[in-house]
Write an enzyme that holds these catalytic residues in place. Sequence first.
Site, mmCIF file in Angstrom:
data_model
loop_
_atom_site.group_PDB
_atom_site.id
_atom_site.type_symbol
_atom_site.label_atom_id
_atom_site.label_comp_id
_atom_site.label_asym_id
_atom_site.label_seq_id
_atom_site.Cartn_x
_atom_site.Cartn_y
_atom_site.Cartn_z
ATOM 1 N N TYR A 164 0.826 -1.210 0.000
ATOM 2 C CA TYR A 164 0.000 0.000 0.000
ATOM 3 C C TYR A 164 0.862 1.264 0.000
ATOM 4 O O TYR A 164 0.609 2.215 -0.739
ATOM 5 C CB TYR A 164 -0.903 -0.043 1.237
ATOM 6 C CG TYR A 164 -1.837 1.122 1.410
ATOM 7 C CD1 TYR A 164 -2.955 1.273 0.599
ATOM 8 C CD2 TYR A 164 -1.628 2.044 2.438
ATOM 9 C CE1 TYR A 164 -3.832 2.325 0.795
ATOM 10 C CE2 TYR A 164 -2.500 3.099 2.641
ATOM 11 C CZ TYR A 164 -3.609 3.227 1.811
ATOM 12 O OH TYR A 164 -4.466 4.279 2.008
ATOM 13 N N LYS A 168 0.951 4.111 -2.890
ATOM 14 C CA LYS A 168 0.520 5.472 -2.581
ATOM 15 C C LYS A 168 1.607 6.503 -2.850
ATOM 16 O O LYS A 168 1.305 7.634 -3.269
ATOM 17 C CB LYS A 168 0.035 5.553 -1.128
ATOM 18 C CG LYS A 168 -1.305 4.863 -0.895
ATOM 19 C CD LYS A 168 -2.372 5.386 -1.841
ATOM 20 C CE LYS A 168 -3.765 4.966 -1.464
ATOM 21 N NZ LYS A 168 -4.791 5.441 -2.432
#
Length: 304
Positions: A164, A168
């Site tokens: 993640y 991001k």
Amino acid sequence: MAMLEGKVVAVTGGGRGVGREIALLCAAHGAAVVVNDPGVSGGGEGGDAGPAQQTVDDIIAAGGRAYANLASVADPAGATTIIEDAVRQFGRIDAVVNNAGILRDTIWHKMSHEDWRAVIDVHLNGSFNVSKAATPYFRDQQSGSFIHFTSTSGLVGNIGQANYSAAKLGIVGLSQSIALDMARAGVRSNCIAPFAWSRMIASIPAETPEQKARVEKFKSMSADKIAPLVVYLASDASAQVTNQIFSVRKNEIVLFSKPRPVRSMAKAEGWTPETIADELIPAFQPSFARADEVSAHVFPYDPI
């Protein structure tokens, strides 16, 4: 007049949580909204038309215009249908909100290739896919706004979220390059790192008293607090705002700085491993900051 009167906005992950609140407020400000959400679980499994359709039904019941799209942003062809639906149903596309996301958290050394790929596909590749599909329309009309969702997990790192976090921070790089590439076409691109309670945040462990207190503070940061900044960035009022990284935490809006050099040293005869250890690192040490120190300094978890 409402800030988005006459605009058409596509919101990915618009069926629940932050995405739903964004879709509702965009519609309340006059936009026609394509609500994209395949209705998968927090980890990306399954599918359900209900969340996207419920958001659409609520917008229409309030007098707005909306259309449901169930495609996966990870599929380039599916991502293209989001933009095609906007143009076919409402005649144009003015803003893309890349909000769709899943989580598959695990400590780094136990992370499977599948969990790595799945999260990268939805967050980073999904943002690329939808943005790429919208770009020809933005370029032809010489206007448009990309609003990408990043995270402090990418900006400062987080435990158990290597997939993640990588996605991001990759979105930040994507946004910045889009902003530079598309500036001459009058197209802008910005990022938002949201702090808001959602089903994804609900996966945070809450076993110790400290963890439970942290979760309770997150619960006070409602998803609707994110939407006003999105509406602004989608509107003509933000025509001069591009290549920025914002964060929203309850009633606080933060502007992040870009990475910049903080110190440098030069040595006429060049560096050796020994002189780096003896001279360079001691000189640089006061400027070092651990990720947890940065996170605690920038975002103490007490809501403002």
